[in-house]
Enzyme design. Structure first.
Site, PDB file in Angstrom:
ATOM      1  N   ARG A 282      -1.734  -4.394   3.798  1.00 47.73           N
ATOM      2  CA  ARG A 282      -1.426  -3.641   4.641  1.00 47.73           C
ATOM      3  C   ARG A 282       0.017  -3.912   5.488  1.00 47.73           C
ATOM      4  O   ARG A 282       0.729  -2.753   5.624  1.00 47.73           O
ATOM      5  CB  ARG A 282      -2.581  -3.621   5.880  1.00 47.73           C
ATOM      6  CG  ARG A 282      -2.445  -2.780   7.081  1.00 47.73           C
ATOM      7  CD  ARG A 282      -3.114  -3.030   8.314  1.00 47.73           C
ATOM      8  NE  ARG A 282      -2.913  -4.220   8.917  1.00 47.73           N
ATOM      9  CZ  ARG A 282      -3.588  -4.716   9.930  1.00 47.73           C
ATOM     10  NH1 ARG A 282      -4.560  -3.942  10.440  1.00 47.73           N
ATOM     11  NH2 ARG A 282      -2.968  -6.006  10.604  1.00 47.73           N
TER      12      ARG A 282
ATOM     13  N   PHE B 227     -14.440  -3.709   0.353  1.00 45.48           N
ATOM     14  CA  PHE B 227     -15.297  -2.659   0.169  1.00 45.48           C
ATOM     15  C   PHE B 227     -15.531  -2.540  -1.392  1.00 45.48           C
ATOM     16  O   PHE B 227     -16.587  -2.084  -1.813  1.00 45.48           O
ATOM     17  CB  PHE B 227     -15.327  -1.409   0.895  1.00 45.48           C
ATOM     18  CG  PHE B 227     -15.375  -1.812   2.404  1.00 45.48           C
ATOM     19  CD1 PHE B 227     -16.093  -2.714   3.054  1.00 45.48           C
ATOM     20  CD2 PHE B 227     -14.403  -1.262   3.369  1.00 45.48           C
ATOM     21  CE1 PHE B 227     -16.113  -3.053   4.610  1.00 45.48           C
ATOM     22  CE2 PHE B 227     -14.454  -1.385   4.679  1.00 45.48           C
ATOM     23  CZ  PHE B 227     -14.987  -2.466   5.202  1.00 45.48           C
TER      24      PHE B 227
ATOM     25  N   GLU C  32     -19.134   3.568  -1.778  1.00 41.27           N
ATOM     26  CA  GLU C  32     -18.245   2.825  -2.469  1.00 41.27           C
ATOM     27  C   GLU C  32     -18.924   2.849  -3.863  1.00 41.27           C
ATOM     28  O   GLU C  32     -18.137   3.035  -4.911  1.00 41.27           O
ATOM     29  CB  GLU C  32     -17.899   1.401  -2.216  1.00 41.27           C
ATOM     30  CG  GLU C  32     -16.835   1.602  -0.914  1.00 41.27           C
ATOM     31  CD  GLU C  32     -17.739   1.569   0.341  1.00 41.27           C
ATOM     32  OE1 GLU C  32     -18.884   1.598   0.299  1.00 41.27           O
ATOM     33  OE2 GLU C  32     -17.276   1.869   1.348  1.00 41.27           O
TER      34      GLU C  32
ATOM     35  N   ARG D  87       0.838  -1.237  -0.026  1.00 38.10           N
ATOM     36  CA  ARG D  87       0.125   0.010   0.019  1.00 38.10           C
ATOM     37  C   ARG D  87       0.852   1.311   0.194  1.00 38.10           C
ATOM     38  O   ARG D  87       0.554   2.320  -0.770  1.00 38.10           O
ATOM     39  CB  ARG D  87      -1.003   0.115   1.189  1.00 38.10           C
ATOM     40  CG  ARG D  87      -0.157   0.222   2.615  1.00 38.10           C
ATOM     41  CD  ARG D  87      -1.264   0.219   3.552  1.00 38.10           C
ATOM     42  NE  ARG D  87      -0.857   0.059   5.143  1.00 38.10           N
ATOM     43  CZ  ARG D  87      -1.107   0.588   6.141  1.00 38.10           C
ATOM     44  NH1 ARG D  87      -2.256   1.353   5.941  1.00 38.10           N
ATOM     45  NH2 ARG D  87      -0.796   0.381   7.187  1.00 38.10           N
TER      46      ARG D  87
END
Lengths: 315, 278
Positions: free
Chosen positions: A166, A83, A58, A11
């Site tokens: 992450r 999401f 979203e 990320r």
């Protein structure tokens, strides 16, 4: 390629790429209240006039991106991987179907995300986006390759989905060799003799650990970073099947429909070859530390080692 | 800047006549295809003609001119209304609309920007067009363009939550170049909205999200043109125009009849419809 010991989360590479892409005035960034997590916040800090906050919505974000793409912009829209799945039909019908060039980034992909639990652990994103015609699907393994692949999206000309992670992992690439990677081309990290391990994302590092441990047993495994799940690098898979005679796929994702599924489809139709798949075995995740979850779900380096032994026996 | 209305200098009477011709095209193309959505096309067509005939900036010679205004037909099943308008403009041919819904036709079942020059959105799944229009509006503002973005949605379509995501975001981002017209014909696929899922006062709901709201008779060309003028010339806030319409307007047996939401007229019904529209 040798790997420096310093680590990076993919990320972070996405975020740093957006900053570099800001020099192109067509580039716009859309956020859904997770800019600090996806790292689009880096772009926002320096380019607020080209950053659009969509709130926790979203579906709207995907079609706003499509509208901007139809008006000459190159939108990068990001939120958590899970999401983006909420807006799957918006991606399918609103972005990919008309061929609008929107680049979607889903961060915190896979069970690697850890303690948030199963609701946040996307293990099907690679599979669902792979089913959409003309959609490029990528899952880089470290920050440097994530940055390089994101930079290449500027002139890619097709909609894309990139999954980032992450957590920091040891770097697979360094600043000198990372520019050699190309969208759509798998990259051999380490050659071998006995078995080929095709991995993506954070599992490339696990595959390297497995290969190291296997070498101590006298098994010499090839390790491939298959950062692009679609279009899948069929030529490379074919060459690996011919050279090694057996393959193990490794992903932080369901074994259904992702990297393993794609490789299985290719092999069975072109060059039937013994295959073992390491991935989440048709179940949801749960809360837990990253390492203990990977062990619990049987997707860490030990699982890769077992899979290599099993597949070699089937040669 | 090219306005079709300015070139042709359409009077209100002429626009009403063009809308009549469009209605003929609509029932003929759906009859020929044996499938399609006459009800929502006939309720929407007067506003569409009013828009293209007055304020809409559009280049007939170059339908994809990048600084054109945008017309986002979110209720994409009413594609015959759009195709009939483009045909009357001379952008697509009679043979094009005659090929509606057939293999390889530029007139796909639902409007699709990938297939038809002059179509600005690939619709078909309800609830997405207002978001797309918001994206077009934001891009126009970033480019300091004066282009206006027009979105048409159905009243049944407001049942989709994404409409309200977009309504909230348009106000938050203060996009004065975005306008939505709601084709308030009170009928959806299966039945009347009051049976399926009545939304209530749509105008009040948009107003509560910070939009400027106008309520008009969607078949009265004077009211249509006045609303378009007001919305076009106010760049400070987004406009929601609630156009109260009659589903199937212009063909007696289709009017206010849920069964003609998505059904083609038979041979005999076509004859009656064309007589009524003559």
């Amino acid at each position: 390629m040798s790997a420096p010991s310093s680590g990076g989360a993919s990320r972070d590479g996405y975020g740093s790429a957006l900053l570099k892409l800001a020099s192109d005035p067509r580039v716009v960034v859309l956020e859904a209240d997770l800019g600090k997590s996806t790292k689009s916040c880096l772009f926002r800090a320096e380019n607020p006039e080209r950053t659009v906050s969509m709130g926790i919505a979203e579906q709207n974000m995907m079609l706003v991106s499509a509208g901007m793409a139809s008006s000459g912009k190159i939108p990068f829209a990001s939120t958590f991987a899970i999401f983006t799945e909420r807006a799957f039909e918006q991606v399918r019908n609103g972005i990919a179907r008309p061929g609008l060039v929107v680049h979607i980034c889903g961060s915190h992909g896979g069970i690697h995300t850890g303690t948030d639990g199963s609701s946040a652990q996307s293990i099907e994103d690679l599979a669902i986006y792979r089913t959409i015609p003309n959609m490029t699907v990528m899952h880089p393994c470290d920050d440097l390759s994530a940055e390089e692949l994101t930079l290449q999206l500027l002139n890619h000309g097709k909609p894309s989905y990139t999954r980032t992670a992450r957590n920091k992992v040891p770097r697979v690439y360094n600043e000198d060799n990372v520019s050699k990677i190309k969208i759509g081309k798998g990259n051999i990290i380490k050659e071998g003799n006995d078995v080929a391990i095709i991995a993506c994302g954070v599992m490339v590092n696990e595959a390297k650990i497995a290969a190291q441990k296997l070498s101590e047993e006298g098994v010499n495994a090839c390790v491939v970073d298959m950062h692009t799940i679609k279009p899948l690098d069929g030529n490379l898979i074919q060459n690996l099947a011919k050279k090694y005679g057996c393959i193990v796929t490794v992903e932080d994702h369901s074994v259904i429909g992702g990297l393993g599924g794609g490789v299985a489809e290719y092999l069975s139709m072109n060059i039937p070859t013994p295959l073992e798949m390491v991935g989440v075995n048709d179940r949801f995740g749960e809360s837990g530390g990253t390492s203990e979850l990977m062990a619990h779900l049987n997707i860490n380096y030990n699982a890769i080692i077992d899979a290599c032994h099993a597949v070699i026996k089937r040669k | 800047m090219i306005k079709w209305g300015a070139i042709i200098s359409q009077s209100e009477t002429q626009l009403i006549e063009i809308a009549r011709k469009c209605r003929v095209d609509i029932v003929e193309m759906i009859h020929k295809a044996g499938a399609g959505h006459p009800g929502g096309s006939l309720s929407a067509i007067d506003f569409i003609v009013g828009l293209y005939g007055t304020e809409f900036r559009f280049n007939i010679e170059n339908p994809n001119w990048e600084d054109r205004d945008r017309f986002i037909m979110s209720k994409g099943h009413a594609s015959p209304a759009v195709y009939s308008m483009l045909h009357q403009l001379g952008v697509i041919s009679k043979s094009d609309i005659d090929s509606f819904r057939t293999l390889g036709s530029i007139c796909q079942g639902h409007v699709d920007m990938k297939w038809t020059a002059g179509v600005d959105f690939s619709a078909g799944s309800l609830g997405m067009g207002l978001s797309f229009g918001l994206g077009c509006a934001l891009a126009a503002r970033m480019d300091s363009s004066q282009r206006n973005i027009w979105v048409m949605i159905g009243d049944g379509e407001t049942q989709e939550g994404q409409i309200w995501e977009a309504a909230m975001a348009a106000n938050f981002h203060k996009v004065g170049n975005l306008n939505v017209v709601i084709d308030r014909n009170r009928i959806q696929n299966d039945d009347f909205m009051e049976v399926q899922m009545e939304i209530g006062d749509i105008g009040e709901k948009f107003r509560s999200f910070g939009w400027k709201v106008l309520e008009i008779d969607g078949h009265n060309m004077t009211e249509i043109i006045d609303s378009i003028n007001e919305a076009s010339n106010n760049q400070n806030e987004p406009y929601a125009i609630v156009a109260h319409t009659i589903k199937g307007k212009g063909v007696s047996f289709m009017e206010n009849n849920p069964s003609f939401h998505g059904k083609a007229p038979s041979d005999d019904e076509l004859i009656i419809a064309l007589e009524e529209l003559s």
